[in-house]
Enzyme design. Structure first.
Site, mmCIF file in Angstrom:
data_model
loop_
_atom_site.group_PDB
_atom_site.id
_atom_site.type_symbol
_atom_site.label_atom_id
_atom_site.label_comp_id
_atom_site.label_asym_id
_atom_site.label_seq_id
_atom_site.Cartn_x
_atom_site.Cartn_y
_atom_site.Cartn_z
ATOM 1 N N ASP A 81 0.802 -1.221 0.000
ATOM 2 C CA ASP A 81 0.000 0.000 0.000
ATOM 3 C C ASP A 81 0.837 1.275 0.000
ATOM 4 O O ASP A 81 2.010 1.279 0.326
ATOM 5 C CB ASP A 81 -0.989 0.007 1.165
ATOM 6 C CG ASP A 81 -0.326 -0.178 2.529
ATOM 7 O OD1 ASP A 81 0.807 -0.699 2.595
ATOM 8 O OD2 ASP A 81 -0.947 0.191 3.541
ATOM 9 N N GLU A 139 -0.910 -2.266 5.121
ATOM 10 C CA GLU A 139 0.080 -2.238 6.205
ATOM 11 C C GLU A 139 0.029 -0.900 6.930
ATOM 12 O O GLU A 139 0.143 -0.849 8.143
ATOM 13 C CB GLU A 139 1.485 -2.490 5.630
ATOM 14 C CG GLU A 139 2.573 -2.630 6.687
ATOM 15 C CD GLU A 139 3.220 -1.325 7.108
ATOM 16 O OE1 GLU A 139 3.885 -1.298 8.149
ATOM 17 O OE2 GLU A 139 3.067 -0.312 6.378
ATOM 18 N N GLU A 140 -0.152 0.164 6.194
ATOM 19 C CA GLU A 140 -0.135 1.505 6.791
ATOM 20 C C GLU A 140 -1.281 1.738 7.768
ATOM 21 O O GLU A 140 -1.169 2.566 8.661
ATOM 22 C CB GLU A 140 -0.158 2.579 5.694
ATOM 23 C CG GLU A 140 1.113 2.644 4.875
ATOM 24 C CD GLU A 140 2.328 3.132 5.655
ATOM 25 O OE1 GLU A 140 2.183 3.726 6.743
ATOM 26 O OE2 GLU A 140 3.457 2.908 5.167
#
Length: 183
Positions: A81, A139-140
């Site tokens: 991402d 992931e962020e």
């Protein structure tokens, strides 16, 4: 596997991998929206002859490389991402998506994972065990890993170890490592 053989194979992929990373950089996707990236990853893994699962925990992609020799199951994890923000890079491959950028290196992480899969698949007869490639979405926002785990992404086969990397501002040629859970 000989180190020189891996280095030679990797060098032959330099231009292809550079183009792939630049493509990901130009077309960043926010957490949970990694549809284009996931599609490219899945297509490339299939091209390399891996067994591929898509839609794992959202836009997650898992590729399984079966080595030709007995051995353990290990995994390589890469995040896909991007983040909200304005592009600061002035290059032909700068982000073409207003307000979205790959400033955290996930375009590189994804490309490196694909490069490892491509090299190891071409050396399959020398691979002992299985290598599970986990391409993680979101992931962020810290939800992608949990979603992959909840979807069974770490099972069948279950890896004994998971490896990953993170691009960091270290001096060229310097490598840092951490044992255990991180990032």
């Amino acid at each position: 596997m000989r180190e020189t053989q891996i280095a030679q194979l990797t060098e032959t992929l330099r231009n292809e991998l550079s183009a792939t990373r630049r493509d990901f950089h130009m077309h960043p996707e926010l957490s949970g929206q990694e549809q284009r990236t996931a599609g490219i990853v899945a297509d490339k893994l299939r091209e390399y002859g891996l067994e591929v699962s898509t839609g794992v925990g959202g836009h997650g992609v898992i590729g399984l490389l079966e080595g030709k020799r007995d051995g353990p199951v290990v995994a390589w994890r890469a995040d896909m991402d991007a983040v909200p923000g304005d592009e600061i890079l002035d290059a032909p491959y700068k982000s073409r998506v207003p307000g979205v950028i790959h400033i955290c290196g996930h375009d590189a992480h994804t490309t490196i994972g694909l490069g490892i899969a491509q090299v190891l698949s071409s050396m399959r007869d020398q691979v002992a065990g299985q290598v599970k490639f986990i391409f993680q979405p979101a992931e962020e926002t810290v939800v992608g890993a949990r979603a992959i785990i909840a979807a069974g992404g770490l099972e069948n086969p279950r890896p004994g170890a998971i490896f990953a990397l993170h691009i960091a501002p270290l001096q060229v040629g310097r490598l840092g490592s951490v044992s255990g859970m991180v990032l």
